[in-house]
Design an enzyme around this catalytic site. Structure first.
Site, PDB file in Angstrom:
ATOM      1  N   HIS A 105       0.923  -1.036   0.023  1.00  0.00           N
ATOM      2  CA  HIS A 105       0.053   0.062  -0.035  1.00  0.00           C
ATOM      3  C   HIS A 105       1.078   1.250   0.036  1.00  0.00           C
ATOM      4  CE1 HIS A 105      -4.070   1.966   1.422  1.00  0.00           C
ATOM      5  NE2 HIS A 105      -3.034   2.810   1.630  1.00  0.00           N
ATOM      6  N   CYS A 127      -2.765  13.374   1.105  1.00  0.00           N
ATOM      7  CA  CYS A 127      -1.740  13.342   2.165  1.00  0.00           C
ATOM      8  C   CYS A 127      -1.901  14.017   3.557  1.00  0.00           C
ATOM      9  CB  CYS A 127      -0.407  13.472   1.782  1.00  0.00           C
ATOM     10  SG  CYS A 127       0.835  12.865   2.958  1.00  0.00           S
ATOM     11  N   ASN A 131      -2.516   8.146  -1.475  1.00  0.00           N
ATOM     12  CA  ASN A 131      -2.322   7.093  -2.282  1.00  0.00           C
ATOM     13  C   ASN A 131      -2.090   6.837  -3.818  1.00  0.00           C
ATOM     14  OD1 ASN A 131      -3.611   5.489  -0.201  1.00  0.00           O
ATOM     15  ND2 ASN A 131      -5.417   6.716  -0.625  1.00  0.00           N
TER      16      ASN A 131
HETATM   17 MG    MG Z   1      -3.534   4.934   1.936  1.00  0.00          MG
END
Ligand code: MG
Length: 302
Positions: free
Chosen positions: A206, A239, A248
């Site tokens: 991730h 963020c 992401n």
């Molecule tokens: Mg994330």
């Protein structure tokens, strides 16, 4: 060693939207999820059963699940922080839940008000009844390549948390670079450290693109044999630790890279780009995906 196919876990409707300032109505959240499913995504985080006063973006997740076909074969995991969340998730018909721990003691304290060991003990109280009732449980670990408070986090520390999560029944453990500062060699060392304890097919990655490192790190993870990648359409989420920066990694960017490498993933890039454009219009924010911007049907005459 590079896998022939990759499973993309789309986190936009949960991890993405929960970090957007604009709160979407249930119908828009369902529409986003349906568009992602039509684009071919098979695992789509649908929401979170947390207190709505703490996270209004995720309120009414039960209504989101009620609007989806839970028998379609597509997985719609929901985040569950505690027993009350599990009860609500079960009542809403969820089949899969996710819990998340931090690899950093300070981050754990600040984020969920308890240390790592205590958080795992609390999650065990949730995962056991969940598994007993037939749910599958995914575990997240945040701060795997660095912490906003502690800086460096050792791979051994992350491996220890991953083993805890495996012990309490998580079928898959997603390694989250929460602040996006990981680089490829550090990523490789981290995965080496964890795979000496946990099989590589139980791991997912991730990555955040805050410092532009996400695709390089994902490539490193693929070369280490990892075949599950989390991403967020249009880079939804931003963020929380760097205002205006990328969060992401965008699903469009991951899909483009996998296409170029001949790795199967089952997602239609054109439909995904349209979905990213559409949700960013609704949210009134720019698309945070280089591939989406490059393929945008809107051209500006100069
Ligand atoms: Mg994330």
């Amino acid at each position: 060693m590079i896998p022939e196919s990759v499973k993309i876990v789309e986190v936009g409707p949960r991890d993405g939207l929960q970090n957007e300032s604009r709160i979407l109505p249930v119908a828009e959240r369902i529409r986003l999820i349906e568009n992602l499913a039509e684009a071919g995504l098979k695992q789509i985080e649908a929401g979170s059963f947390v207190r709505p006063d703490l996270l209004p973006q995720m309120s009414d997740t039960d209504q989101v699940l009620a609007g989806l076909n839970l028998d379609s074969g597509i997985g719609y995991p929901v985040l569950v922080p505690n027993m009350r969340g599990l009860d609500n998730a079960l009542a809403a018909g969820a089949r899969e839940i996710a819990v998340f721990a931090a690899a950093s003691e300070t981050f754990s304290q600040k984020n969920i008000n308890c240390g790592i060991n205590e958080s795992i003990r609390r999650f065990a109280e949730v995962t056991k009844p969940a598994i007993d009732q037939g749910l599958s449980v995914r575990g997240y670990i945040s701060c795997v390549l660095g912490c906003p408070y502690e800086g460096f986090i050792s791979p051994e520390q992350v491996a220890a948390v991953a083993r805890y999560l495996e012990d309490i029944g998580c079928y898959e453990i997603s390694l989250g670079d929460t602040i996006g500062i990981g680089t490829p060699i550090a990523t490789g060392k981290l995965i080496d450290s964890i795979t000496s304890h946990i099989p590589v097919d139980r791991l997912a990655v991730h990555f955040h693109d805050t410092y532009g490192q996400a695709l390089a790190n994902i490539l490193t993870a693929l070369q280490a044999g990892i075949s599950v990648v989390d991403s967020s359409v249009a880079g939804l989420g931003g963020c929380p630790y760097a205002r205006g920066a990328s969060g992401n990694v965008a699903t469009e960017d991951v899909v483009f890279m996998l296409d170029g490498m001949g790795i199967h993933h089952g997602v239609d890039l054109v439909m995904l780009i349209a979905t990213g454009q559409s949700i960013c219009t609704v949210l009134d924010r720019p698309v945070m995906s280089k591939v989406n911007v490059a393929r945008s049907p809107v051209y500006f005459e100069v």
